[in-house]
Design a protein around this motif. Sequence first.
Motif: not given
Length: 575
Positions: A53, A55, A67-68, A75
């Motif tokens: 992901q 992040w 945060y994304s 997030v």
Amino acid sequence: MSDFKQLRIERPIDDGQALTDDDIYWGPLSSSHPTTLREYGPVTTIDIAPTRQQWISITDSTRVQIYSPDTLSLVRSFYSFKDTAYCGTFRSDGRLVCAGSKDGIVRVFDFETRTQLRHFKEHQGSPVHCTHFSRDKTYIFTGSDDRTVRVLDLATEKQLSKFDHVHTDYVRALTPGSATNPHLLLSGSYDRTMKLIDRRMSNNDNILMNFDHGDQIESVLMYANETLAITAGGLYLKVWDLLGGGRLLASLSNHHKSILCTGFTSEQNYILSGGLDRHVKIYDASTFRVVHTITYPDAVLSLAMIGPNDRALCVGMPGGLWSVKRRDGSQQISNSSSTIGITNGYESMKIDSNSDMMCTSNSLVPIDDESTNDTKSTASSGSRKTKSRRRFFPSGIVTPTTMDPVASANRRPRLAPYDNYLRKFRASAALDAAFTSALKRRQPDIVLALFKELSRRQMLKQALAGRDDLSLLKILRYLQKHIAHTTYMPVLIEVAHIISHLYDFSSSPSDKNNKAMEKLQRTIHDELQFQLELMKTKGAIEIILAASSSSTLLETNSTTNHNCNNNNSTVISAM
């Protein structure tokens, strides 16, 4: 009536600055428009989760925000700090987050539940600026203003080791060893030294290597293969050979103010450094030369690269801003056309209108059970939401779907002011508008393109005639600045020739125009002298090369004749 053909603006390349592979690779990232968000305080640390992901961890004020990387939506938030938080970093599996603070307490959080799992008070009373997980996921390395480096055990919540004799000043930089050597770490301090420490050794023998940087160290790095180490502080970034006994390989001083942060790209092919001079320098990891520079509106406190293929660069600044530059140049947050304006960024960020989102003063927060329990946000009064694009029909408002046929509007493109004047054959007004646009956009090639077009239309004399002192002064200064450029020279020589015939500067009432014309004449004279010297040098080189080739040819002929004579004498003696 056919559409008007707009003026084509060519971007000339500066002399001797041909595009390299590095320019092509970093150009899209550097030229892309950044997306900027504002936090409550200086963004001291940016960390990227080493998971799929990826992040983004942002440490500012008394919190750590997650945060994304794709939507830049919030997030997770960790607010358990009573004082300023420092160095929020992920564990290698992305499941835990640790951070230090100004009150000296080191906290460990579960990423999924946001629960505080551990808190270590060994540094209590002294700010902890460095916290990193070991590569085997079992320990935390910390560095503090109490001049100590400590190893904390996650399982028992106790201190395993304390190195109080390593440094004599604040410890502001740490980096752990690789997964094959998780017991190693590098520490940098304001005592101007970097130490390679083995936590398994006794307190007196744990320093394996000592490096003297020569200035207060703000950041340290280690290559994944543990062959090289990097220190940054003051005006210098230095590269050290760990396998070669700690010898200095390179000392780089490309910043003109203090370097505050460093980082690697995803494949460690490039080294990044940011500092108070508002620049991010990108170095080739093999030659240690600067291959690209990116400028920011404020000092660079922290940076991190999002992989793979270095698709985005995150930079934190002291004013609370942090920006994201994407390689593809797209700053779109979602595929919807509805927007929420963020007044503190460089551009508007687009958000899906179907999802429940609300805009806070610092970021975009999705409304769900997890975020509302931890963050109290209210809609910003300054934000405006624009409606989706709809078609109006007699039966009501209908939004077309992908299956509906929609007739495209054949609209003419909007013309620039100078194109509008060219369309009306007003050459003088077009030239004035081109100078205005070039000054506003800082693109002198707009004026060059217009000069070319006017020359092609045989309207150049008409555009230059009958000008007042102020507009003529603009043209003269433009000629003086760019006439020596090889791309501009052929066109501007014609412009200068026409101006010299249209105006009598000896009787001109404007002293500024007389001085500008004299400077232009000196510039042309200097350029002619330079070209003459170049021709002389070229002729001398050609003579030397011709003499060298002729002497080489004579030596070859003499050698051939000598070999022939030897062969003939051999044949005669054999007979």
